[in-house]
Design an enzyme around this catalytic site. Structure first.
Site, PDB file in Angstrom:
ATOM      1  N   ALA A 190       0.890  -1.184   0.000  1.00 50.28           N
ATOM      2  CA  ALA A 190       0.000   0.000   0.000  1.00 50.28           C
ATOM      3  C   ALA A 190       0.911   1.213   0.000  1.00 50.28           C
ATOM      4  CB  ALA A 190      -0.917  -0.025   1.226  1.00 50.28           C
ATOM      5  N   ALA A 191       1.443   1.543  -1.172  1.00 51.68           N
ATOM      6  CA  ALA A 191       2.689   2.311  -1.247  1.00 51.68           C
ATOM      7  C   ALA A 191       2.560   3.827  -1.397  1.00 51.68           C
ATOM      8  CB  ALA A 191       3.531   1.773  -2.403  1.00 51.68           C
TER       9      ALA A 191
ATOM     10  N   PRO B 258       2.165   7.783  -1.100  1.00 46.56           N
ATOM     11  CA  PRO B 258       2.747   8.419  -2.295  1.00 46.56           C
ATOM     12  C   PRO B 258       4.181   7.988  -2.605  1.00 46.56           C
ATOM     13  CG  PRO B 258       2.870   9.929  -0.441  1.00 46.56           C
ATOM     14  CD  PRO B 258       2.192   8.695   0.082  1.00 46.56           C
ATOM     15  N   GLY B 259       4.691   7.014  -1.872  1.00 53.33           N
ATOM     16  CA  GLY B 259       5.986   6.461  -2.241  1.00 53.33           C
ATOM     17  C   GLY B 259       7.132   6.760  -1.294  1.00 53.33           C
ATOM     18  N   GLY B 260       6.856   7.371  -0.150  1.00 52.92           N
ATOM     19  CA  GLY B 260       7.925   7.675   0.807  1.00 52.92           C
ATOM     20  C   GLY B 260       8.655   6.430   1.269  1.00 52.92           C
TER      21      GLY B 260
ATOM     22  N   ASP C 142      -0.632   0.492  -5.508  1.00 50.76           N
ATOM     23  CA  ASP C 142      -1.710   1.333  -4.986  1.00 50.76           C
ATOM     24  C   ASP C 142      -2.945   1.088  -5.838  1.00 50.76           C
ATOM     25  OD1 ASP C 142      -2.121   3.722  -2.894  1.00 50.76           O
ATOM     26  OD2 ASP C 142      -3.391   4.064  -4.645  1.00 50.76           O
TER      27      ASP C 142
ATOM     28  N   ASP D 246       2.068  -1.257   4.951  1.00 51.16           N
ATOM     29  CA  ASP D 246       1.815  -0.008   5.678  1.00 51.16           C
ATOM     30  C   ASP D 246       0.357   0.340   5.390  1.00 51.16           C
ATOM     31  OD1 ASP D 246       2.648   2.275   7.248  1.00 51.16           O
ATOM     32  OD2 ASP D 246       2.521   3.435   5.396  1.00 51.16           O
TER      33      ASP D 246
ATOM     34  N   CYS E 130      -0.248   4.279  11.063  1.00 47.52           N
ATOM     35  CA  CYS E 130       0.003   5.557  11.744  1.00 47.52           C
ATOM     36  C   CYS E 130      -1.190   5.896  12.638  1.00 47.52           C
ATOM     37  CB  CYS E 130       0.296   6.672  10.749  1.00 47.52           C
ATOM     38  SG  CYS E 130      -0.965   6.885   9.475  1.00 47.52           S
TER      39      CYS E 130
END
Length: 448
Positions: free
Chosen positions: A263-264, A266-268, A287, A333, A386
């Site tokens: 679940a990537a 915006p790519g951080g 995504d 994530d 988070c």
């Protein structure tokens, strides 16, 4: 909205208009960016506008508690109520602005957006508040309501946190949410070194220190780091320190040739995985939305790791049937309620409900199970969120382990040994622990 929607260089007027739109469902960051683009504002006024919008959202329940006795039974346009809330925020939370200036400016905005009558109404309310004083939330007898009003967090969330963590820890978390977050950045070790980035930032006038939690983290002050030369050159990216730890927990070394970031966007974390990969290794980043997959690809290109990233549009729940490959490492994530981000995204607190949390826990378990099916034997999978509620964290982990005896939970370890002496296997970071975002990180290994 007020009938007179006009271009303005008055940050107080624009704050009232922005907040009315946000209360009507607009996203605060998008609305604020749009207003700043559309109106001729000096940098100092952009700063005041931003402070008024986010501060009023952050303290909304307390501000409404103060305002309510003075406006009971009075019908107000949405912008007018927001204007009064911004006045209260400036009066009580921004020491640098004199009270008479706040009152005068607020009255003038009321006349501009409304009419003379609106100006008189605002004058009467402000002077009445000044004369009689504001109600004191410390006198609220119900403890949950007192904490809710004092820290502007909905009662359901206060009650749930108190149940899970106890009153003392809950109040400590709530108290920490109104401290401004530090600006943290992750050094892109695929291109440079931490020492070189520090030197570059300091040459541009920034103050820089090592982050205490993550190996590649810098804490930067003295300006917006996205304006720095190092950022423009892809030598660093903006990321909260706690958000860097799930990738550290994957233990990526030279033996790792394939990683799935389920679940990537915006790519951080995708770019962080990529910077740790050895030559020839790749990360597959998923995504569900095409436009977000483009964001992942753009971030990978900016950071100079595009040759290690395969970004694709796929619902992670469909991994078992859509992906044939097995992976050495997997990161889930998961989409979550975001309740660990309240310091950074204050409106989240008003948008979420317990029903949302329970729905998300089911989705998280579905994604975790689907992704786990593609982990190689002896490989590691990290599950992170988070948020700070057990339903989305320990609850999901327990449900997963009960259904998958071929997986074992192991202790989450990070490069700087964060909380290494804790008794729990999962790493739980609360917003008051290190003044970072709240994060949860669990690590699994697939048995032989």
């Amino acid at each position: 909205m007020p009938k007179k929607t006009l271009r303005s260089n008055n940050p107080r007027l624009l704050a009232a208009v922005t907040l009315a739109k946000v209360k009507n469902g607009a996203y605060s960051n998008l609305q604020l960016n749009q207003i700043i683009k559309q109106n001729p504002l000096k940098d100092s006024d952009k700063g005041l506008l931003t402070s008024l919008v986010y501060g009023t959202i952050q303290y909304r329940l307390l501000l409404e508690y103060w305002l309510n006795p003075f406006v009971k039974g009075k019908k107000m346009e949405p912008w007018l109520k927001e204007l009064l809330l911004t006045a209260l925020y400036q009066w009580k939370e921004l020491d640098r602005i004199p009270k008479h200036a706040i009152f005068n400016e607020t009255i003038e905005v009321a006349k501009t957006l409304g009419n003379v009558g609106a100006g008189k109404f605002v004058t009467a309310i402000l002077h009445s508040m000044d004369r009689h004083g504001l109600p004191d939330p410390a006198k609220i007898k119900d403890e949950t309501k007192r904490l809710s009003v004092t820290y502007s967090v909905p009662e359901w969330l206060v009650a749930e946190l108190s149940k899970q963590l106890g009153d003392k820890k809950t109040e400590s978390i709530l108290q920490s949410l109104n401290h401004a977050p530090e600006q943290s950045a992750r050094v892109n070790t695929a291109k440079t070194t931490k020492a070189a980035v520090k030197e570059s930032l300091e040459a541009e006038g920034y103050k820089v220190k090592d982050g205490p939690l993550a190996a590649d983290a810098l804490i930067v002050s003295g300006g917006h780091v996205a304006s720095s030369k190092a950022y423009q050159e892809g030598l660093l990216t903006i990321q909260d320190e706690s958000a860097m730890l799930p990738v550290e927990a994957l233990h990526i070394d030279d033996s790792v040739k394939s990683v799935l970031d389920a679940a990537a966007a915006p790519g951080g974390k995708t770019t962080q995985i990529a910077q740790y990969l050895s030559d020839g290794a790749r990360v597959t980043a998923l995504d569900i939305h095409d436009h977000k997959v483009k964001l992942i690809a753009q971030n990978a290109a900016r950071m100079g790791v595009a040759d290690r990233v395969d970004a694709m549009a796929l619902d992670a729940r469909k991994v078992p049937e859509e992906l044939q490959q097995e992976f050495d490492r997997i990161l889930v994530d998961a989409p979550c309620s975001g309740l660990g981000l309240l310091r950074r995204k204050p409106e989240i607190r008003y948008d979420k409900t317990m029903a949302d949390v329970e729905h998300l826990a089911k989705l998280q378990l579905d994604i975790l199970e689907a992704a786990a099916s593609k982990l190689k034997k002896n490989g590691y999978l990290v599950y992170s969120t988070c948020t700070i509620l057990n339903q989305e964290n320990d609850g999901v982990v327990a449900a997963f382990l009960a259904k998958h005896p071929d997986f074992v939970q192991v202790k989450t370890e990070t490069k700087l040994a964060v909380q290494a002496d804790r008794e729990t296997l999962a790493l739980k970071l609360y917003p008051d622990d290190y003044q970072t975002d709240g994060f949860y990180i669990a690590t699994f290994q697939r048995k032989e």
